[in-house]
Design an enzyme around this catalytic site. Structure first.
Site, PDB file in Angstrom:
ATOM      1  CG  ASP A  73       2.880  -6.546   3.995  1.00  0.00           C
ATOM      2  OD1 ASP A  73       3.972  -5.962   4.167  1.00  0.00           O
ATOM      3  OD2 ASP A  73       1.788  -6.046   4.291  1.00  0.00           O
ATOM      4  CG  ASP A 114       1.849   0.723   6.286  1.00  0.00           C
ATOM      5  OD1 ASP A 114       1.420   0.346   5.180  1.00  0.00           O
ATOM      6  OD2 ASP A 114       2.237  -0.066   7.164  1.00  0.00           O
TER       7      ASP A 114
HETATM    8  C1  GLA Z   1       1.402  -3.831   6.445  1.00  0.00           C
HETATM    9  C2  GLA Z   1       1.074  -3.152   5.156  1.00  0.00           C
HETATM   10  C3  GLA Z   1      -0.356  -2.650   5.186  1.00  0.00           C
HETATM   11  C4  GLA Z   1      -1.285  -3.816   5.445  1.00  0.00           C
HETATM   12  C5  GLA Z   1      -0.896  -4.507   6.730  1.00  0.00           C
HETATM   13  C6  GLA Z   1      -1.690  -5.764   6.934  1.00  0.00           C
HETATM   14  O1  GLA Z   1       1.474  -2.924   7.497  1.00  0.00           O
HETATM   15  O2  GLA Z   1       1.948  -2.110   4.914  1.00  0.00           O
HETATM   16  O3  GLA Z   1      -0.677  -2.026   3.977  1.00  0.00           O
HETATM   17  O4  GLA Z   1      -1.219  -4.709   4.373  1.00  0.00           O
HETATM   18  O5  GLA Z   1       0.480  -4.865   6.725  1.00  0.00           O
HETATM   19  O6  GLA Z   1      -1.352  -6.417   8.093  1.00  0.00           O
END
Ligand code: GLA
Length: 727
Positions: free
Chosen positions: A483, A553
Site C-alpha cells: 500500500d 476503496d
Molecule cells: C488503504 C487501502 C485499503 C486498506 C487501508 C488500510 O486505504 O486502500 O484497502 O488496506 O489502506 O489502512
C-alpha cells in the site's frame, strides 16, 4: 525476421513500420529531426508534398557578417513544422522536449542529428520499469548533439512486430567539463497536423478514480499532470486523442502514456497554425536534475499507441502489450485466487480468534486466499502509529497460528504492508528521524498521521527491506498487498545536498522502484498487489512489478461500475482488484456480478451474510472460476458507457472467439422499451449459446440484432451473461 525500420539515405527519411502502423520522420537540411506522419502502414510518403510549407513563412535575421537582412528558408526553425525533438529557447515556442541549463546559465537546447543505428531488441532501463525485450522488436537509436554545448541525446524509437505502438526513450549524456541542470526531460513528443481532435482523459479522486472525461481540444496548452509524488487519483497518466469523427470502433485515435509511477505531465498544445503537440514525461514542476560531467540521465519509457479502429483499438493494444510484455509472466495468466480481505470487515479491530473465525467462515465461500490487512504490526490499533515497524504485534495476534490454520484449510495467506511510509509514532522514526521525508526544521504536513519514508535515502530503504524480508522469510506468505496511503508533500530529502532538492521527487520514485524490485525478485512466488488508498497508483510502472492493483476503496457498487468501466479502458481486467463489499446500494447477487469482470474477491465479515446472500455470491464465484482465463486474457469491448447513458455493459471475448462473458447493468429504473444489447467480437458464422435466454444464435445475430432486453428494468438490475460456442 521481418525488417521494420528503414532509413532512406537519399531523402534521409526514417520509417518504422509493421502491419498496423507506420511512423515517418526525416533529417532536414539543418540536421533537425522533423516529424512527417504516424498512421496506417504506408509503403511510402512524398517528402516534398508533406513538408511543402509556404516559403513566405521564412523568418528574417540580421546577418552578422554582412550587416544585411538575411532570411531563413528553413521554416521548421520558426516553429511551424512538425518536430520530433523540439528544442527550447529558439523560435519554436510550442513546448520543448528538453530544457537544459549549463554552467553559463544558458538554457537554449537544440539537438541536431549526428548518426543512428538500428538494432534487434530494445533498451532496458536499469533503474526503472519498462516493456520487455522479447519477440521481434527493433530499435532505432539516434545520436543527436546539442548545437552549442557538448551534450548528447540518444533518442530511441522501438517497434514490435505485433503491436500498434511505438515506444520512446531518451538518454542525455553530459560531455561538458561542468555539470548541467536538466530542467525538463520528456519521454516523448508527437506533433499532429490538425486540431480537430477530442481528448479523453481520466481524472478523479479517492473513491472516484479514473472518471472518463471527453473534451474538445482547442488553442492553447492543456496539461494533465500529477505533482503528488505518485501517478495519483487525481489524474491517470494516460491520454487518448481521437479524430472528431472517430468512435468506439472506427476512426483514427492515439493513446499516450509512460511507464512511470511518479509526477508526470501530459502537455497538449495547439498552436496558431492548428497543429497539436502532445508530450509526455516527468513533470518539470519542482524538477531540476544535476548531471555531473560524463554522467547520463535516462527518461522513463514512453508509448504512443495508434488505432485505426477507434477507441476500442487503443484499449486492445494497450491490454495486449501490458499483458504480454510488461506484467510478470509467472502471474499474468495464472489463476488469481479469490480472496477475502479483512479490511472492510474488521479494520484494525481483530485478534487471533476473530481472524480464525473469519477464515473458517470464508472457506465455505469458495475463497482461495485470506488477506490480513492493516493492523498486525508494531503497536498498530489505529492509524496513528507504527508504519515503519514491520514486526508482528504478538500481543495482538499469533501470526504463525493464523497462517497454519489458513493453510490447513487449503487457503493461501496474504499480508498487508505499507513500506514507503513512516509514522512519527514509531520506533523507526524514534531511532531514525532522518528517514522521514521533509525538512525537520519546518512543519511537515501529516496525512493520515503519517510521513513519507525517504526512499531517496539508501539507508532507509535497506532498513525497511531487511525488516520486510525478516517477515517474508520467516512466515509462509503467499500474497502481499503493498500500500501507499498518502500523497508526497515536503519533497525535501536529508539524504541529498541542498542543491539537489529538485531531484527528490524522481529519486523517491527510483528508490521505491529499487525497494519494490528487491523484494518482488527475492520472492518470485509471492503474488503482489499494488494499492495506494485504492487506485492512487494504478499505472504501467507498478504493473511491471505487481500484476494486480486494488482498483478503488469505493465499495458502493454503483460507483464501482463507473470506476471499473473506465479503468478497463486502460488496464487489463486481470489487473483490477474488484471485491464484493458490504455496501448496501445493491443486493449481493448484483454486487458479485459487478465484481466478476476483474480479480474477484470479498471485503466483508463473512458471518454477516445469510444463506441466501452467500448462495448469490457463490453462484457468481462459480461463473468467475469457470471464466477466469477468459477474463484475464480476452479482448474487452466497452459496449455501453455509463458516462453517457443509464446503462453499463462490458464484454470480454476470448482470443479464439469461442467464449464470451458480458456484464450489463441498468443504472436507473427504466420502463419497458425496445432495448437490444448488441455484442461484438464474435465469429459471425458460428452459433453461440447464451446463459441469459438460454438460446443459441449465430454470432452475427448477437452482433447485428442483439440480446432482447425489451423489459422494465429495476435500479441496478444486472446480468452476467456467458456466451459459449456450439460445436
Ligand atoms: C488503504 C487501502 C485499503 C486498506 C487501508 C488500510 O486505504 O486502500 O484497502 O488496506 O489502506 O489502512
Amino acid at each position: 525476421m521481418v525488417i521494420m525500420i528503414n532509413f532512406d539515405r537519399q531523402r534521409k527519411t526514417f520509417c518504422l513500420r509493421n502491419r498496423y502502423l507506420s511512423y515517418w520522420f526525416y533529417v532536414n537540411e539543418a540536421n533537425i529531426l522533423q516529424h512527417l506522419f504516424l498512421g496506417s502502414p504506408l509503403a511510402d510518403i512524398n517528402l516534398l508534398a508533406l513538408t511543402n510549407l509556404d516559403t513566405d513563412w521564412s523568418r528574417t535575421y540580421l546577418d552578422k557578417n554582412t550587416n544585411l537582412e538575411g532570411s531563413y528558408q528553413d521554416a521548421f526553425y520558426d516553429g511551424k513544422s512538425m518536430m520530433e525533438i523540439p528544442g527550447f529557447g529558439y523560435a519554436d515556442k510550442r513546448g520543448a522536449s528538453f530544457i537544459i541549463e549549463d554552467s553559463n546559465k544558458n538554457v537554449a537546447t537544440d539537438f541536431r542529428y549526428v548518426s543512428h543505428r538500428i538494432y534487434q531488441g530494445k533498451p532496458l532501463l536499469s533503474q526503472m520499469p519498462c516493456f520487455r525485450d522479447e519477440g521481434n522488436v527493433q530499435t532505432l537509436e539516434i545520436t543527436l548533439q546539442d548545437l552549442k554545448r557538448d551534450i548528447t541525446l540518444l533518442a530511441s524509437y522501438t517497434i514490435y512486430e505485433d503491436y500498434s505502438l511505438i515506444l520512446r526513450n531518451n538518454q542525455i549524456i553530459n560531455n561538458e567539463e561542468q555539470p548541467i541542470i536538466i530542467r525538463r526531460a520528456y519521454s516523448l513528443n508527437l506533433d499532429l497536423p490538425s486540431k480537430d481532435y477530442s481528448l479523453i482523459h481520466f481524472p478523479g479522486d479517492w473513491c472516484n478514480e479514473r472518471r472518463e472525461v471527453e473534451e474538445e481540444i482547442d488553442y492553447g496548452l492543456k496539461r494533465l499532470y500529477s505533482n503528488l509524488g505518485r501517478s495519483s487519483h487525481e489524474e491517470n497518466p494516460f491520454a487518448f486523442i481521437k479524430e472528431k469523427d472517430a468512435g468506439e470502433y472506427q476512426g483514427t485515435c492515439y493513446a499516450f502514456s509512460f511507464v512511470y509511477s511518479g509526477n508526470f505531465a501530459i502537455d497538449i498544445n495547439v498552436d496558431k497554425l492548428k497543429m497539436t503537440r502532445v508530450q509526455v514525461g516527468i513533470n518539470d514542476e519542482q524538477f531540476a536534475w544535476n548531471l555531473a560531467s560524463k554522467q547520463s540521465f535516462v527518461t522513463p519509457e514512453g508509448l504512443i499507441v495508434y488505432s485505426a479502429k477507434g477507441i476500442n483499438g487503443l484499449t486492445q493494444t494497450i491490454h495486449d502489450i501490458t499483458r504480454e510484455k510488461l506484467i510478470n509472466k509467472h502471474f499474468v495468466n495464472k489463476d488469481r485466487p479469490i480472496m477475502l480481505n479483512s479490511w472492510e470487515g474488521c479494520y484494525m479491530d481483530f485478534n487471533t480468534e476473530k481472524i480464525i473465525r473469519y477464515i473458517d467462515d470464508v472457506v465455505s465461500m469458495d475463497a482461495e486466499l485470506f488477506v490480513l490487512d492493516d493492523g498486525w504490526f508494531g503497536q498498530r490499533n489505529d492509524d496513528n502509529t507504527s508504519l515503519g515497524d514491520w514486526t508482528v504485534n504478538t500481543q495482538k495476534i499469533d501470526l504463525k497460528r493464523i497462517i497454519e490454520h489458513c493453510h490447513s484449510l487449503g487457503l493461501k495467506f496474504g499480508l498487508w504492508f505499507e513500506p514507503e511510509m513512516i509514522n512519527p509514532q514509531s520506533d523507526l522514526f524514534r531511532h531514525h528521524p532522518e528517514f522521514a521525508l521533509g525538512d525537520p526544521k519546518v512543519n511537515r504536513s501529516l496525512s493520515r498521521h503519517q510521513l513519507v519514508l525517504d526512499t531517496a535515502n539508501k539507508a532507509a530503504i535497506d532498513n525497511v527491506y531487511s525488516q520486510i524480508i525478516t517477515i517474508l522469510d520467516n512466515y509462509d506468505i503467499d500474497y502481499v498487498k503493498w500500500d501507499h496511503n498518502r500523497n508526497v508533500a515536503d519533497a525535501f530529502s536529508l539524504a541529498v545536498s541542498n542543491y539537489q532538492q529538485g531531484e527528490v521527487y524522481h529519486r523517491l520514485m527510483l528508490g521505491s522502484y529499487e525497494l519494490i524490485n528487491r523484494i518482488v525478485t527475492r520472492y518470485p512466488n509471492i503474488l503482489f498487489e499494488s494499492c495506494a488508498s485504492g487506485g492512487g497508483r494504478f499505472d504501467l510502472g507498478m504493473l511491471y512489478y505487481m500484476p494486480q492493483v486494488w482498483t478503488s476503496d469505493e465499495m458502493d457498487p454503483l460507483q464501482r461500475l463507473f470506476i471499473q468501466y473506465s479503468t478497463s479502458r486502460l488496464y487489463p481486467l486481470s489487473t483490477m482488484g474488484a471485491h464484493v463489499g458490504k455496501h448496501n446500494t445493491a443486493i449481493y447477487s448484483t454486487k458479485a456480478k459487478i465484481s466478476c469482470l476483474g480479480i474477484f474477491g470479498y471485503e466483508f465479515d463473512p458471518k454477516t451474510l445469510d444463506a441466501e446472500q452467500k448462495k448469490a455470491v457463490l453462484d457468481v464465484a462459480s461463473v468467475y472460476k469457470r471464466n477466469r482465463n477468459l477474463i484475464y486474457s480476452g479482448d474487452v469491448y466497452h459496449l455501453l458507457t455509463p458516462y453517457k447513458q443509464n446503462y453499463m455493459s462490458l464484454l470480454v471475448v476470448s482470443k479464439d472467439k469461442r467464449q464470451g462473458l458480458c456484464l450489463f447493468s441498468n443504472l436507473k429504473k427504466e420502463n419497458i422499451e425496445y432495448r437490444f444489447l448488441k455484442l461484438k467480437g464474435l465469429d459471425p458464422q458460428k452459433k453461440y449459446f447464451n446463459s441469459f435466454d438460454h438460446q443459441a444464435y449465430l454470432g452475427s445475430y448477437y452482433m447485428d440484432v442483439g440480446i432482447n432486453l425489451c423489459k422494465g428494468l429495476t435500479f441496478l438490475e444486472t446480468y452476467l451473461i456467458e456466451i459459449t460456442i456450439e460445436e
